[in-house]
Design a protein around this motif. Structure first.
Motif, PDB file in Angstrom:
ATOM      1  N   ILE A 385      -0.663  -4.816  13.505  1.00  0.00           N
ATOM      2  CA  ILE A 385      -1.773  -5.657  13.972  1.00  0.00           C
ATOM      3  C   ILE A 385      -1.535  -7.050  13.633  1.00  0.00           C
ATOM      4  O   ILE A 385      -1.553  -8.028  14.617  1.00  0.00           O
ATOM      5  N   SER A 386      -0.805  -7.400  12.534  1.00  0.00           N
ATOM      6  CA  SER A 386      -0.709  -8.704  12.037  1.00  0.00           C
ATOM      7  C   SER A 386       0.814  -9.197  12.342  1.00  0.00           C
ATOM      8  O   SER A 386       1.268 -10.271  12.015  1.00  0.00           O
ATOM      9  N   ALA A 387       1.470  -8.214  13.196  1.00  0.00           N
ATOM     10  CA  ALA A 387       2.804  -8.791  13.405  1.00  0.00           C
ATOM     11  C   ALA A 387       2.850  -9.735  14.608  1.00  0.00           C
ATOM     12  O   ALA A 387       1.783  -9.998  15.233  1.00  0.00           O
ATOM     13  N   GLN A 401       1.734  -2.383  -3.185  1.00  0.00           N
ATOM     14  CA  GLN A 401       0.494  -2.812  -3.114  1.00  0.00           C
ATOM     15  C   GLN A 401       0.200  -3.504  -2.074  1.00  0.00           C
ATOM     16  O   GLN A 401      -0.829  -4.463  -2.179  1.00  0.00           O
ATOM     17  N   GLN A 402       0.409  -3.245  -0.721  1.00  0.00           N
ATOM     18  CA  GLN A 402       0.140  -4.108   0.406  1.00  0.00           C
ATOM     19  C   GLN A 402      -0.672  -3.053   1.291  1.00  0.00           C
ATOM     20  O   GLN A 402      -0.237  -1.916   1.169  1.00  0.00           O
ATOM     21  N   THR A 403      -1.556  -3.509   2.131  1.00  0.00           N
ATOM     22  CA  THR A 403      -2.087  -2.710   3.126  1.00  0.00           C
ATOM     23  C   THR A 403      -1.691  -3.213   4.566  1.00  0.00           C
ATOM     24  O   THR A 403      -1.592  -4.523   4.869  1.00  0.00           O
ATOM     25  N   LEU A 404      -1.174  -2.440   5.459  1.00  0.00           N
ATOM     26  CA  LEU A 404      -0.885  -2.850   6.709  1.00  0.00           C
ATOM     27  C   LEU A 404      -1.876  -2.186   7.689  1.00  0.00           C
ATOM     28  O   LEU A 404      -2.474  -1.063   7.421  1.00  0.00           O
ATOM     29  N   SER A 405      -2.625  -2.868   8.627  1.00  0.00           N
ATOM     30  CA  SER A 405      -3.515  -2.365   9.512  1.00  0.00           C
ATOM     31  C   SER A 405      -2.586  -1.968  10.866  1.00  0.00           C
ATOM     32  O   SER A 405      -1.937  -2.926  11.598  1.00  0.00           O
TER      33      SER A 405
END
Ligand code: C2O
Ligand code: CU
Length: 440
Positions: A385-387, A401-405
């Motif tokens: 989504i944030s690409a 430690q990161q989260t991707l939607s």
């Protein structure tokens, strides 16, 4: 502008023979069997190969074709073939959940349409870590309709192999738990099964590289001197607009479709080099290596083709009102042994995530660990989504430690679909789950 005669003969892979002359059907036979070859000069290595080739033959088809594959297993162990990235019907997915694994001496026919252009690959999906380590993987190229000719195409299957001094493969089945936890990498980097092979190219004439990271654990970050890459696409075909990038990074399982134009004087040799990317556990400390040597000769006699500014209309998945599913990548240590898991459950205790075909979802993939993982979903594309641009993907690096939607709009192919870390040691240690797609 043609490339020099035999420009890629040191590196090109055989193509699978189409046994069915009728248009619209590509029918091939893939026989998996032990095979002896030379990876390091002067010593022979027994690998496992499809049709006596490691990597296996490249399967080439056109979008909309039906692919028929007669798989014959002549390995000493059971196996399957998984079609990484292809939107296959569930029964054709080639996992031990969707079919009975093919025993030694057995066979299985895969038949499915190829709905999307792009660069895909195939590999076993039982004991994947061991079988891919031994050499079972190959490219599947699906050509789009009316695709522009932008450069001389080279399919590059990237991998590595862990060899003992006598040339034998270090048995992946005996990998210690801690090394699996780190994601064990090979000591020889391979392009189409060869170490630092050479191609010949004309300066100023673009090459179109279809890159596939088939390594079990190693990430590939690549540069060609100061020449920039123009990325055309990735896992699921073209992106919307070409993108200039100084380097290409591929997590395990990921692909890229990129143009690069070698610059220099005839007689010079450029290095397509591997440089370390830090995915954790000290992997960032390794020395640069040569992947492919590009020997320059001749001169371009015309300007390079213009890359269209728009490659494809690719709608963004509309996530208005979409429900969310949390997928945590988790780990624990039990009596000193690492166990990797999804939401705290190793695959043996998986709790399926249920989604409805036709309803958009947001998968929130949260990496709770201190190292990166390569999230791969079977059977469906997702969009990060944030690409900054829209891209259909099936494999994506989730940094520590990161989260991707990830936006997902499952089409109506019901069934249980695996997702897992494509660092195959990690999948084996339990970082694998199941998405249950239901028909409305
Ligand atoms: Cu490339 Cu589950 O696989
Ligand atoms: Cu992982």
């Amino acid at each position: 502008m043609p490339e020099p005669e035999g420009w890629a003969s040191d590196v090109a892979l055989p193509e699978a023979r189409d046994e069915d002359p009728s248009p619209g059907v590509v029918e091939v036979t893939l026989t998996a069997a032990p095979h002896t070859m030379s990876i390091v000069e002067g010593v022979s290595t027994e690998v496992w190969a499809y049709n006596g080739s490691m990597p296996g033959p490249t399967i080439r088809a056109k979008v909309g074709d039906t692919l028929v594959v007669h798989f014959i297993n002549q390995l000493p162990v059971e196996s399957t073939i998984h079609w990484h990235g292809v939107r296959v019907p569930n029964a054709m997915d080639g996992t031990s959940m969707t079919q009975t694994p093919v025993p030694p001496g057995g066979s299985f026919d895969y038949t499915f349409p190829l709905p999307d252009a792009g660069t895909y690959w195939y590999h076993p999906h039982v004991s994947s870590m061991a079988q891919v380590s031994r050499g079972l993987y190959g490219a599947l190229v699906v050509e789009g309709e009316g695709e522009p000719q932008l450069g001389h195409e080279l399919v590059m299957v990237l991998s590595d192999v862990l060899l003992n001094d006598d040339g034998s493969i270090n048995p992946p089945e005996e990998e210690p738990n801690l090394e699996a936890y780190f994601g064990r990498e090979g000591n020889h980097l391979l392009v189409n099964g060869r170490e630092a092979p050479e191609i010949r190219a004309v300066p100023g004439v673009p090459l179109r590289l279809r890159l596939i990271n088939a390594a079990t654990a190693r990430y590939f970050q690549m540069r060609l001197g100061d020449d920039t890459f123009t990325r055309l696409g990735g896992d699921g075909g073209f992106i919307e607009h070409p993108l200039k990038e100084p380097a290409i990074l591929l997590a395990t399982g990921e692909r890229a479709d990129a143009l690069v134009t070698p610059h220099g004087e005839p007689g010079e040799t450029l290095d397509l080099g591997w440089t370390a990317y830090d995915r954790g556990y000290g992997t960032g400390l390794q020395e640069p290596r040569t992947l492919l040597r590009v020997a320059l000769e001749g001169r371009a006699d015309r300007p390079a083709p213009i890359v269209p500014s728009s490659l494809r209309a690719l709608p963004r998945i509309d996530t208005m009102g979409a429900g969310e599913d949390l997928i945590q990548l988790t780990e624990s240590f039990e009596t000193g042994m690492a166990v990797l898991s999804i939401n705290g459950h190793p695959f043996s205790e998986t709790v399926p995530i249920e989604v409805m075909a036709g309803s958009p979802r947001i998968l929130r993939v949260e990496n709770t660990t201190k190292a990166d993982h390569a999230f791969h979903l079977h059977g469906f594309f997702f969009q990060h989504i944030s690409a900054p641009f829209v891209e259909d993907k099936d494999t994506i690096n989730v940094p520590a430690q990161q989260t991707l939607s990830l936006a997902l709009l499952p089409d109506d192919r019901p069934g249980g679909w695996m997702f897992h870390c494509h660092i195959l040691d990690h999948a084996e240690l339990g970082m694998m789950g199941m998405l249950m797609v239901m028909s409305p």
